[in-house]
Design a protein around this motif. Structure first.
Motif, PDB file in Angstrom:
ATOM      1  N   VAL A 275      82.126  31.522 -73.719  1.00 10.05           N
ATOM      2  CA  VAL A 275      81.418  30.148 -73.742  1.00 10.05           C
ATOM      3  C   VAL A 275      82.087  29.640 -72.479  1.00 10.05           C
ATOM      4  O   VAL A 275      82.992  29.771 -72.117  1.00 10.05           O
ATOM      5  N   THR A 276      81.124  29.100 -71.619  1.00  9.91           N
ATOM      6  CA  THR A 276      81.671  28.342 -70.446  1.00  9.91           C
ATOM      7  C   THR A 276      81.189  27.032 -70.714  1.00  9.91           C
ATOM      8  O   THR A 276      80.082  26.461 -71.321  1.00  9.91           O
ATOM      9  N   PHE A 277      82.012  26.021 -69.938  1.00 13.28           N
ATOM     10  CA  PHE A 277      81.709  24.688 -70.161  1.00 13.28           C
ATOM     11  C   PHE A 277      82.653  23.987 -69.102  1.00 13.28           C
ATOM     12  O   PHE A 277      83.437  24.671 -68.437  1.00 13.28           O
ATOM     13  N   ARG A 278      82.263  22.616 -68.660  1.00 16.95           N
ATOM     14  CA  ARG A 278      82.958  21.783 -67.817  1.00 16.95           C
ATOM     15  C   ARG A 278      83.671  20.729 -68.322  1.00 16.95           C
ATOM     16  O   ARG A 278      83.152  19.949 -69.094  1.00 16.95           O
ATOM     17  N   LEU A 279      85.006  20.635 -67.996  1.00 16.33           N
ATOM     18  CA  LEU A 279      85.769  19.290 -68.308  1.00 16.33           C
ATOM     19  C   LEU A 279      85.968  18.820 -66.906  1.00 16.33           C
ATOM     20  O   LEU A 279      86.818  19.240 -66.296  1.00 16.33           O
ATOM     21  N   GLY A 280      85.404  17.444 -66.964  1.00 18.34           N
ATOM     22  CA  GLY A 280      85.666  16.717 -65.621  1.00 18.34           C
ATOM     23  C   GLY A 280      85.033  17.583 -64.432  1.00 18.34           C
ATOM     24  O   GLY A 280      83.724  17.940 -64.700  1.00 18.34           O
ATOM     25  N   GLU A 281      85.830  17.911 -63.355  1.00 18.17           N
ATOM     26  CA  GLU A 281      85.208  18.817 -62.180  1.00 18.17           C
ATOM     27  C   GLU A 281      85.580  20.305 -62.355  1.00 18.17           C
ATOM     28  O   GLU A 281      85.072  21.163 -61.692  1.00 18.17           O
ATOM     29  N   THR A 282      85.993  20.561 -63.582  1.00 18.46           N
ATOM     30  CA  THR A 282      86.851  22.062 -63.868  1.00 18.46           C
ATOM     31  C   THR A 282      85.767  22.828 -64.593  1.00 18.46           C
ATOM     32  O   THR A 282      85.459  22.153 -65.844  1.00 18.46           O
ATOM     33  N   VAL A 283      85.412  23.955 -64.369  1.00 16.50           N
ATOM     34  CA  VAL A 283      84.791  25.001 -64.993  1.00 16.50           C
ATOM     35  C   VAL A 283      85.590  25.857 -65.901  1.00 16.50           C
ATOM     36  O   VAL A 283      86.517  26.298 -65.274  1.00 16.50           O
ATOM     37  N   HIS A 284      85.451  25.930 -67.238  1.00 11.78           N
ATOM     38  CA  HIS A 284      86.200  27.033 -67.949  1.00 11.78           C
ATOM     39  C   HIS A 284      85.513  27.736 -68.630  1.00 11.78           C
ATOM     40  O   HIS A 284      84.403  27.830 -68.935  1.00 11.78           O
ATOM     41  N   ARG A 285      86.309  28.803 -69.010  1.00 16.28           N
ATOM     42  CA  ARG A 285      85.570  30.041 -69.780  1.00 16.28           C
ATOM     43  C   ARG A 285      86.518  30.401 -70.978  1.00 16.28           C
ATOM     44  O   ARG A 285      87.659  30.583 -70.714  1.00 16.28           O
ATOM     45  N   ILE A 286      85.931  30.292 -72.267  1.00 20.67           N
ATOM     46  CA  ILE A 286      86.749  31.077 -73.268  1.00 20.67           C
ATOM     47  C   ILE A 286      85.927  32.097 -73.906  1.00 20.67           C
ATOM     48  O   ILE A 286      84.861  32.145 -74.473  1.00 20.67           O
ATOM     49  N   ASP A 287      86.905  33.265 -73.984  1.00 18.05           N
ATOM     50  CA  ASP A 287      86.178  34.568 -74.544  1.00 18.05           C
ATOM     51  C   ASP A 287      86.496  34.316 -76.397  1.00 18.05           C
ATOM     52  O   ASP A 287      87.466  33.805 -76.507  1.00 18.05           O
ATOM     53  N   CYS A 288      85.566  34.886 -77.003  1.00 19.72           N
ATOM     54  CA  CYS A 288      85.874  34.597 -78.142  1.00 19.72           C
ATOM     55  C   CYS A 288      85.217  35.956 -79.090  1.00 19.72           C
ATOM     56  O   CYS A 288      84.543  36.841 -78.746  1.00 19.72           O
TER      57      CYS A 288
END
Length: 404
Positions: free
Chosen positions: A153-166
Protein backbone atom coordinates in the motif's frame (compact mmCIF):
# COMPACT_ATOMS: atom_id res chain seq x y z
CA UNK A 1 9.89 9.70 11.62
CA UNK A 2 6.81 11.40 10.19
CA UNK A 3 5.94 14.92 11.41
CA UNK A 4 2.77 15.40 13.44
CA UNK A 5 -0.41 16.14 11.50
CA UNK A 6 -3.32 17.99 13.17
CA UNK A 7 -2.14 17.08 16.64
CA UNK A 8 -1.11 13.53 15.82
CA UNK A 9 2.09 12.50 17.59
CA UNK A 10 5.08 11.78 15.35
CA UNK A 11 5.10 8.10 14.44
CA UNK A 12 7.38 5.66 12.72
CA UNK A 13 5.81 4.31 9.55
CA UNK A 14 6.80 0.63 9.36
CA UNK A 15 8.13 -0.72 6.09
CA UNK A 16 6.16 -3.91 6.59
CA UNK A 17 3.25 -5.24 8.62
CA UNK A 18 0.90 -8.20 8.57
CA UNK A 19 -2.36 -6.44 7.74
CA UNK A 20 -2.88 -2.92 6.43
CA UNK A 21 -6.34 -1.74 7.45
CA UNK A 22 -7.66 1.05 5.25
CA UNK A 23 -10.17 3.08 7.22
CA UNK A 24 -10.04 4.26 10.83
CA UNK A 25 -13.72 4.15 11.69
CA UNK A 26 -15.18 1.66 14.16
CA UNK A 27 -14.83 -1.39 11.87
CA UNK A 28 -11.17 -0.72 11.07
CA UNK A 29 -10.29 0.08 14.68
CA UNK A 30 -12.14 -3.00 15.95
CA UNK A 31 -10.29 -5.25 13.51
CA UNK A 32 -7.00 -3.64 14.55
CA UNK A 33 -7.78 -4.22 18.21
CA UNK A 34 -8.76 -7.88 17.78
CA UNK A 35 -5.70 -8.63 15.64
CA UNK A 36 -3.38 -6.87 18.08
CA UNK A 37 -4.77 -8.89 20.98
CA UNK A 38 -3.96 -12.05 18.99
CA UNK A 39 -0.42 -10.88 18.22
CA UNK A 40 -1.04 -9.99 14.56
CA UNK A 41 0.83 -6.86 13.48
CA UNK A 42 -1.30 -4.28 11.69
CA UNK A 43 -1.41 -0.63 10.68
CA UNK A 44 -4.53 1.51 10.25
CA UNK A 45 -4.66 4.23 7.58
CA UNK A 46 -7.36 6.89 7.92
CA UNK A 47 -7.93 9.70 5.41
CA UNK A 48 -9.44 12.09 7.95
CA UNK A 49 -8.19 13.50 11.24
CA UNK A 50 -9.09 11.81 14.51
CA UNK A 51 -11.18 14.84 15.50
CA UNK A 52 -13.20 14.50 12.29
CA UNK A 53 -13.80 10.78 12.80
CA UNK A 54 -14.99 11.40 16.35
CA UNK A 55 -17.32 14.22 15.26
CA UNK A 56 -19.43 12.00 13.00
CA UNK A 57 -22.94 11.37 14.35
CA UNK A 58 -24.01 7.82 13.54
CA UNK A 59 -26.10 4.90 14.75
CA UNK A 60 -26.61 4.01 18.35
CA UNK A 61 -28.33 0.60 18.60
CA UNK A 62 -25.97 -2.36 19.12
CA UNK A 63 -27.02 -5.96 18.57
CA UNK A 64 -26.27 -8.56 21.20
CA UNK A 65 -23.48 -9.97 19.02
CA UNK A 66 -21.86 -6.55 18.61
CA UNK A 67 -21.97 -5.98 22.37
CA UNK A 68 -20.34 -9.36 22.97
CA UNK A 69 -17.66 -8.68 20.35
CA UNK A 70 -16.77 -5.30 21.89
CA UNK A 71 -16.40 -6.99 25.27
CA UNK A 72 -14.17 -9.64 23.67
CA UNK A 73 -12.03 -6.83 22.25
CA UNK A 74 -11.60 -5.36 25.73
CA UNK A 75 -13.50 -2.16 24.98
CA UNK A 76 -16.82 -2.85 26.69
CA UNK A 77 -16.30 -1.37 30.16
CA UNK A 78 -17.68 2.13 29.50
CA UNK A 79 -20.41 0.71 27.27
CA UNK A 80 -21.54 -1.55 30.12
CA UNK A 81 -21.53 1.41 32.54
CA UNK A 82 -23.22 4.00 30.37
CA UNK A 83 -25.11 2.08 27.68
CA UNK A 84 -28.86 1.55 27.93
CA UNK A 85 -30.01 -2.06 27.67
CA UNK A 86 -33.36 -2.35 25.89
CA UNK A 87 -35.42 -5.51 26.02
CA UNK A 88 -38.19 -4.15 23.81
CA UNK A 89 -38.98 -1.80 20.92
CA UNK A 90 -42.20 -0.12 19.83
CA UNK A 91 -43.79 -0.06 16.40
CA UNK A 92 -46.45 2.61 15.88
CA UNK A 93 -48.82 2.87 12.96
CA UNK A 94 -50.95 6.00 12.87
CA UNK A 95 -52.40 6.07 16.41
CA UNK A 96 -51.86 2.39 17.18
CA UNK A 97 -48.87 1.15 19.17
CA UNK A 98 -47.35 -2.31 19.41
CA UNK A 99 -44.53 -3.26 21.77
CA UNK A 100 -42.20 -6.00 20.56
CA UNK A 101 -40.84 -7.80 23.64
CA UNK A 102 -37.37 -8.63 22.37
CA UNK A 103 -36.21 -10.53 25.43
CA UNK A 104 -39.35 -12.66 25.69
CA UNK A 105 -39.43 -13.49 21.98
CA UNK A 106 -35.73 -14.34 21.64
CA UNK A 107 -34.92 -16.18 24.85
CA UNK A 108 -33.45 -13.21 26.70
CA UNK A 109 -31.52 -11.41 23.94
CA UNK A 110 -31.53 -7.60 24.02
CA UNK A 111 -29.99 -4.57 22.31
CA UNK A 112 -27.75 -1.86 23.75
CA UNK A 113 -28.25 1.85 23.03
CA UNK A 114 -24.73 3.28 22.88
CA UNK A 115 -23.63 5.78 20.24
CA UNK A 116 -21.24 4.84 17.45
CA UNK A 117 -19.15 7.90 18.36
CA UNK A 118 -18.68 6.45 21.84
CA UNK A 119 -17.71 3.05 20.41
CA UNK A 120 -15.12 4.78 18.23
CA UNK A 121 -13.75 6.77 21.17
CA UNK A 122 -13.41 3.59 23.24
CA UNK A 123 -11.57 1.86 20.40
CA UNK A 124 -9.19 4.81 19.97
CA UNK A 125 -8.43 4.74 23.69
CA UNK A 126 -7.69 1.02 23.52
CA UNK A 127 -5.44 1.38 20.48
CA UNK A 128 -3.54 4.21 22.20
CA UNK A 129 -3.11 2.16 25.38
CA UNK A 130 -1.70 -0.78 23.41
CA UNK A 131 0.55 1.36 21.22
CA UNK A 132 -1.39 0.58 18.05
CA UNK A 133 -0.37 2.37 14.86
CA UNK A 134 -3.17 4.53 13.46
CA UNK A 135 -2.03 7.00 10.79
CA UNK A 136 -4.45 9.87 10.19
CA UNK A 137 -4.69 12.19 7.19
CA UNK A 138 -3.25 9.51 4.91
CA UNK A 139 -3.83 10.88 1.41
CA UNK A 140 -3.58 9.27 -2.03
CA UNK A 141 -3.92 5.74 -0.66
CA UNK A 142 -3.36 3.14 -3.40
CA UNK A 143 -3.46 -0.66 -3.19
CA UNK A 144 -1.01 -2.68 -5.28
CA UNK A 145 -0.49 -6.32 -6.36
CA UNK A 146 -3.61 -7.51 -4.62
CA UNK A 147 -3.72 -10.77 -6.58
CA UNK A 148 -0.08 -11.54 -5.92
CA UNK A 149 1.62 -12.90 -2.83
CA UNK A 150 3.29 -9.61 -1.88
CA UNK A 151 0.72 -6.80 -1.84
CA UNK A 152 1.66 -3.31 -0.71
CA UNK A 153 0.00 0.00 0.00
CA UNK A 154 1.28 3.46 -0.85
CA UNK A 155 0.06 6.73 0.66
CA UNK A 156 1.13 10.25 1.47
CA UNK A 157 1.50 11.90 4.87
CA UNK A 158 2.04 15.59 4.38
CA UNK A 159 4.63 15.86 1.60
CA UNK A 160 6.13 12.41 2.14
CA UNK A 161 5.05 9.32 0.20
CA UNK A 162 5.24 6.03 2.10
CA UNK A 163 5.00 2.36 1.21
CA UNK A 164 4.00 -0.49 3.51
CA UNK A 165 4.42 -4.08 2.39
CA UNK A 166 1.96 -6.52 3.91
CA UNK A 167 0.33 -9.93 3.73
CA UNK A 168 -3.25 -8.72 3.47
CA UNK A 169 -5.30 -5.53 3.07
CA UNK A 170 -8.59 -4.99 4.91
CA UNK A 171 -10.85 -2.46 3.20
CA UNK A 172 -12.82 -0.75 5.97
CA UNK A 173 -12.96 2.66 4.32
CA UNK A 174 -16.66 3.04 3.62
CA UNK A 175 -18.84 3.33 0.55
CA UNK A 176 -16.72 6.01 -1.14
CA UNK A 177 -13.33 4.58 -0.16
CA UNK A 178 -10.53 3.34 -2.37
CA UNK A 179 -10.76 -0.33 -1.40
CA UNK A 180 -13.80 -1.43 -3.38
CA UNK A 181 -12.74 0.84 -6.23
CA UNK A 182 -9.47 -1.12 -6.42
CA UNK A 183 -11.34 -4.23 -7.58
CA UNK A 184 -11.68 -4.47 -11.39
CA UNK A 185 -15.25 -3.83 -12.51
CA UNK A 186 -15.48 -7.18 -14.28
CA UNK A 187 -14.66 -8.99 -11.03
CA UNK A 188 -17.38 -7.36 -8.94
CA UNK A 189 -21.18 -7.54 -8.94
CA UNK A 190 -23.02 -4.62 -7.37
CA UNK A 191 -26.67 -4.58 -6.34
CA UNK A 192 -28.38 -1.34 -5.40
CA UNK A 193 -31.75 0.14 -4.55
CA UNK A 194 -32.02 3.89 -3.99
CA UNK A 195 -35.08 4.98 -2.02
CA UNK A 196 -37.06 8.08 -3.09
CA UNK A 197 -36.65 9.83 0.27
CA UNK A 198 -34.20 10.51 3.08
CA UNK A 199 -34.11 10.98 6.84
CA UNK A 200 -33.82 14.37 8.48
CA UNK A 201 -32.18 13.79 11.85
CA UNK A 202 -31.94 16.05 14.88
CA UNK A 203 -29.85 15.60 18.04
CA UNK A 204 -30.82 17.53 21.16
CA UNK A 205 -30.14 17.55 24.88
CA UNK A 206 -33.69 16.73 25.88
CA UNK A 207 -35.02 13.62 27.66
CA UNK A 208 -36.30 10.89 25.32
CA UNK A 209 -40.04 10.86 24.73
CA UNK A 210 -40.16 7.17 25.65
CA UNK A 211 -37.92 4.70 27.44
CA UNK A 212 -37.66 2.53 24.31
CA UNK A 213 -37.20 3.29 20.62
CA UNK A 214 -40.36 4.02 18.65
CA UNK A 215 -40.52 3.32 14.91
CA UNK A 216 -43.57 5.15 13.54
CA UNK A 217 -45.39 4.79 10.23
CA UNK A 218 -47.89 7.52 9.33
CA UNK A 219 -49.67 8.87 6.26
CA UNK A 220 -47.25 11.82 6.50
CA UNK A 221 -44.30 9.44 6.42
CA UNK A 222 -41.88 7.74 8.77
CA UNK A 223 -40.49 8.93 12.11
CA UNK A 224 -38.10 7.45 14.66
CA UNK A 225 -37.72 8.36 18.32
CA UNK A 226 -34.33 7.25 19.61
CA UNK A 227 -31.87 8.34 22.26
CA UNK A 228 -28.18 8.48 23.15
CA UNK A 229 -28.61 8.77 26.93
CA UNK A 230 -31.33 9.58 29.48
CA UNK A 231 -30.76 13.27 28.70
CA UNK A 232 -29.89 13.24 24.97
CA UNK A 233 -32.35 12.31 22.22
CA UNK A 234 -32.02 11.53 18.52
CA UNK A 235 -35.10 11.98 16.34
CA UNK A 236 -35.78 11.49 12.63
CA UNK A 237 -38.54 12.29 10.15
CA UNK A 238 -38.87 11.19 6.54
CA UNK A 239 -38.10 13.95 4.05
CA UNK A 240 -37.79 14.46 0.31
CA UNK A 241 -34.45 14.12 -1.42
CA UNK A 242 -34.73 17.74 -2.54
CA UNK A 243 -34.97 19.03 1.04
CA UNK A 244 -32.21 21.20 2.55
CA UNK A 245 -31.22 21.27 6.20
CA UNK A 246 -31.10 25.06 6.06
CA UNK A 247 -34.85 25.12 5.38
CA UNK A 248 -35.63 23.23 8.58
CA UNK A 249 -35.71 25.37 11.69
CA UNK A 250 -35.85 23.56 15.01
CA UNK A 251 -39.48 24.62 15.42
CA UNK A 252 -40.41 23.21 12.02
CA UNK A 253 -38.74 19.90 12.86
CA UNK A 254 -40.46 19.52 16.23
CA UNK A 255 -43.85 20.30 14.67
CA UNK A 256 -43.29 17.74 11.92
CA UNK A 257 -42.13 15.08 14.37
CA UNK A 258 -45.18 15.55 16.60
CA UNK A 259 -47.47 15.25 13.60
CA UNK A 260 -45.92 11.87 12.69
CA UNK A 261 -46.40 10.31 16.13
CA UNK A 262 -49.39 8.81 17.96
CA UNK A 263 -51.18 11.54 19.90
CA UNK A 264 -50.28 10.20 23.35
CA UNK A 265 -46.58 10.10 22.45
CA UNK A 266 -46.60 13.53 20.80
CA UNK A 267 -48.14 15.02 23.93
CA UNK A 268 -45.10 13.95 25.98
CA UNK A 269 -42.50 15.31 23.54
CA UNK A 270 -39.93 17.60 25.17
CA UNK A 271 -38.36 20.00 22.66
CA UNK A 272 -35.17 22.05 22.76
CA UNK A 273 -32.40 23.55 20.62
CA UNK A 274 -30.66 21.17 18.24
CA UNK A 275 -27.03 20.17 18.64
CA UNK A 276 -26.87 18.78 15.12
CA UNK A 277 -29.20 18.41 12.13
CA UNK A 278 -28.49 16.49 8.94
CA UNK A 279 -30.19 14.74 6.03
CA UNK A 280 -29.21 11.22 5.03
CA UNK A 281 -30.41 9.59 1.78
CA UNK A 282 -31.44 5.94 2.02
CA UNK A 283 -30.08 3.12 -0.11
CA UNK A 284 -29.59 -0.63 -0.07
CA UNK A 285 -26.31 -1.78 -1.62
CA UNK A 286 -24.26 -4.99 -1.75
CA UNK A 287 -20.99 -5.75 -3.55
CA UNK A 288 -20.03 -9.36 -4.28
CA UNK A 289 -17.63 -10.94 -3.58
CA UNK A 290 -16.14 -9.33 -0.48
CA UNK A 291 -12.69 -10.67 -1.33
CA UNK A 292 -10.35 -9.90 -4.22
CA UNK A 293 -7.02 -11.67 -3.93
CA UNK A 294 -5.42 -10.41 -0.73
CA UNK A 295 -8.00 -7.64 -0.26
CA UNK A 296 -10.98 -8.21 2.06
CA UNK A 297 -13.87 -5.74 2.19
CA UNK A 298 -15.78 -5.08 5.42
CA UNK A 299 -18.55 -2.77 6.52
CA UNK A 300 -19.80 0.04 4.30
CA UNK A 301 -17.08 -0.67 1.75
CA UNK A 302 -19.08 -3.78 0.84
CA UNK A 303 -22.67 -3.02 1.79
CA UNK A 304 -25.09 -0.29 2.82
CA UNK A 305 -28.46 -0.73 4.51
CA UNK A 306 -31.15 1.86 5.13
CA UNK A 307 -30.95 2.76 8.82
CA UNK A 308 -34.50 1.62 9.56
CA UNK A 309 -33.35 -1.75 10.93
CA UNK A 310 -30.31 -0.40 12.84
CA UNK A 311 -28.01 -2.77 10.95
CA UNK A 312 -25.17 -0.64 9.51
CA UNK A 313 -22.65 -0.72 12.36
CA UNK A 314 -23.83 -4.17 13.41
CA UNK A 315 -23.21 -5.66 9.96
CA UNK A 316 -19.73 -4.13 10.00
CA UNK A 317 -19.12 -5.80 13.37
CA UNK A 318 -20.18 -9.22 12.07
CA UNK A 319 -17.85 -8.79 9.08
CA UNK A 320 -15.01 -8.02 11.49
CA UNK A 321 -15.90 -11.09 13.56
CA UNK A 322 -15.56 -13.35 10.52
CA UNK A 323 -12.48 -11.58 9.14
CA UNK A 324 -10.59 -11.42 12.43
CA UNK A 325 -11.22 -15.11 13.07
CA UNK A 326 -9.98 -15.99 9.58
CA UNK A 327 -6.83 -13.87 9.80
CA UNK A 328 -5.96 -15.11 13.29
CA UNK A 329 -6.39 -18.74 12.18
CA UNK A 330 -4.06 -18.03 9.24
CA UNK A 331 -1.32 -16.60 11.44
CA UNK A 332 -1.67 -19.05 14.32
CA UNK A 333 -2.31 -22.35 12.55
CA UNK A 334 -1.64 -21.64 8.88
CA UNK A 335 -5.33 -22.39 8.30
CA UNK A 336 -6.56 -20.85 5.05
CA UNK A 337 -10.13 -22.12 5.35
CA UNK A 338 -11.52 -19.05 7.07
CA UNK A 339 -10.01 -16.69 4.51
CA UNK A 340 -11.39 -18.77 1.63
CA UNK A 341 -14.86 -18.82 3.21
CA UNK A 342 -14.93 -15.21 4.44
CA UNK A 343 -16.92 -13.66 1.59
CA UNK A 344 -19.59 -16.37 1.52
CA UNK A 345 -19.97 -16.39 5.33
CA UNK A 346 -20.25 -12.62 5.55
CA UNK A 347 -22.60 -12.27 2.58
CA UNK A 348 -25.00 -14.90 3.94
CA UNK A 349 -25.59 -12.67 6.96
CA UNK A 350 -25.45 -9.44 4.94
CA UNK A 351 -28.33 -10.45 2.67
CA UNK A 352 -30.54 -11.42 5.61
CA UNK A 353 -29.89 -8.03 7.20
CA UNK A 354 -30.55 -6.33 3.86
CA UNK A 355 -33.90 -8.14 3.68
CA UNK A 356 -34.87 -7.07 7.20
CA UNK A 357 -33.88 -3.44 6.66
CA UNK A 358 -35.74 -3.38 3.33
CA UNK A 359 -38.84 -4.86 5.01
CA UNK A 360 -38.79 -2.32 7.85
CA UNK A 361 -38.31 0.50 5.35
CA UNK A 362 -41.09 -0.56 2.97
CA UNK A 363 -43.51 -1.24 5.83
CA UNK A 364 -43.14 2.08 7.64
CA UNK A 365 -42.27 4.75 5.05
CA UNK A 366 -44.57 6.60 2.72
CA UNK A 367 -43.76 5.80 -0.90
CA UNK A 368 -45.14 8.56 -3.17
CA UNK A 369 -45.62 6.20 -6.12
CA UNK A 370 -47.41 3.35 -4.30
CA UNK A 371 -50.77 5.07 -3.93
CA UNK A 372 -53.73 3.80 -1.95
CA UNK A 373 -52.97 0.14 -2.66
CA UNK A 374 -49.52 0.49 -1.13
CA UNK A 375 -50.99 2.21 1.93
CA UNK A 376 -53.46 -0.66 2.41
CA UNK A 377 -50.63 -3.20 2.13
CA UNK A 378 -48.77 -1.40 4.89
CA UNK A 379 -51.91 -1.41 7.02
CA UNK A 380 -52.34 -5.15 6.44
CA UNK A 381 -48.68 -5.74 7.32
CA UNK A 382 -49.07 -3.95 10.63
CA UNK A 383 -52.37 -5.73 11.38
CA UNK A 384 -50.71 -9.10 10.81
CA UNK A 385 -47.71 -8.16 12.95
CA UNK A 386 -50.00 -7.07 15.77
CA UNK A 387 -51.96 -10.35 15.66
CA UNK A 388 -49.17 -12.89 15.17
CA UNK A 389 -46.58 -13.91 17.75
CA UNK A 390 -44.71 -15.68 14.95
CA UNK A 391 -44.41 -12.42 13.00
CA UNK A 392 -43.29 -10.58 16.12
CA UNK A 393 -40.69 -13.27 16.79
CA UNK A 394 -39.31 -12.86 13.27
CA UNK A 395 -38.97 -9.11 13.82
CA UNK A 396 -37.40 -9.60 17.25
CA UNK A 397 -34.88 -12.22 16.09
CA UNK A 398 -33.69 -9.93 13.30
CA UNK A 399 -33.65 -6.82 15.44
CA UNK A 400 -31.46 -8.27 18.21
CA UNK A 401 -29.27 -9.76 15.49
CA UNK A 402 -29.05 -13.14 13.84
CA UNK A 403 -26.32 -15.39 15.29
CA UNK A 404 -22.85 -15.26 13.80
Amino acid sequence: MTPALSGQKPVDVPARTGVVIVGGGPSGLLLSQLLHLAGVDNVVLERRSRAYVLSRIRAGVLEQGTVDLLRKAGVGARMDREGLVHDGVEIAFHDRRLRIDLADLTGGRTVMVYGQTEVTADLYAARDAMGGTVLHEAEDVALHDLEGTQPFVTFRLGETVHRIDCDFVAGCDGFHGVSRQSIPADRLRQFEMVYPFGWLGLLADVPPVHEELIYAGHERGFALCSMRSPTRSRYYVQCGLDERVEDWSDDRFWEALAAHLPADIAARLVTGPSIEKSIAPLRSFVAEPMRFGRLFLAGDAAHIVPPTGAKGLNLAASDIHYLSEALIAHYRQGDEGGLAAYSDRALARVWKAERFSWWMTTTLHRFPDKGEFGARMQQAEFDYLASSRAAQTTLAENYVGLPY
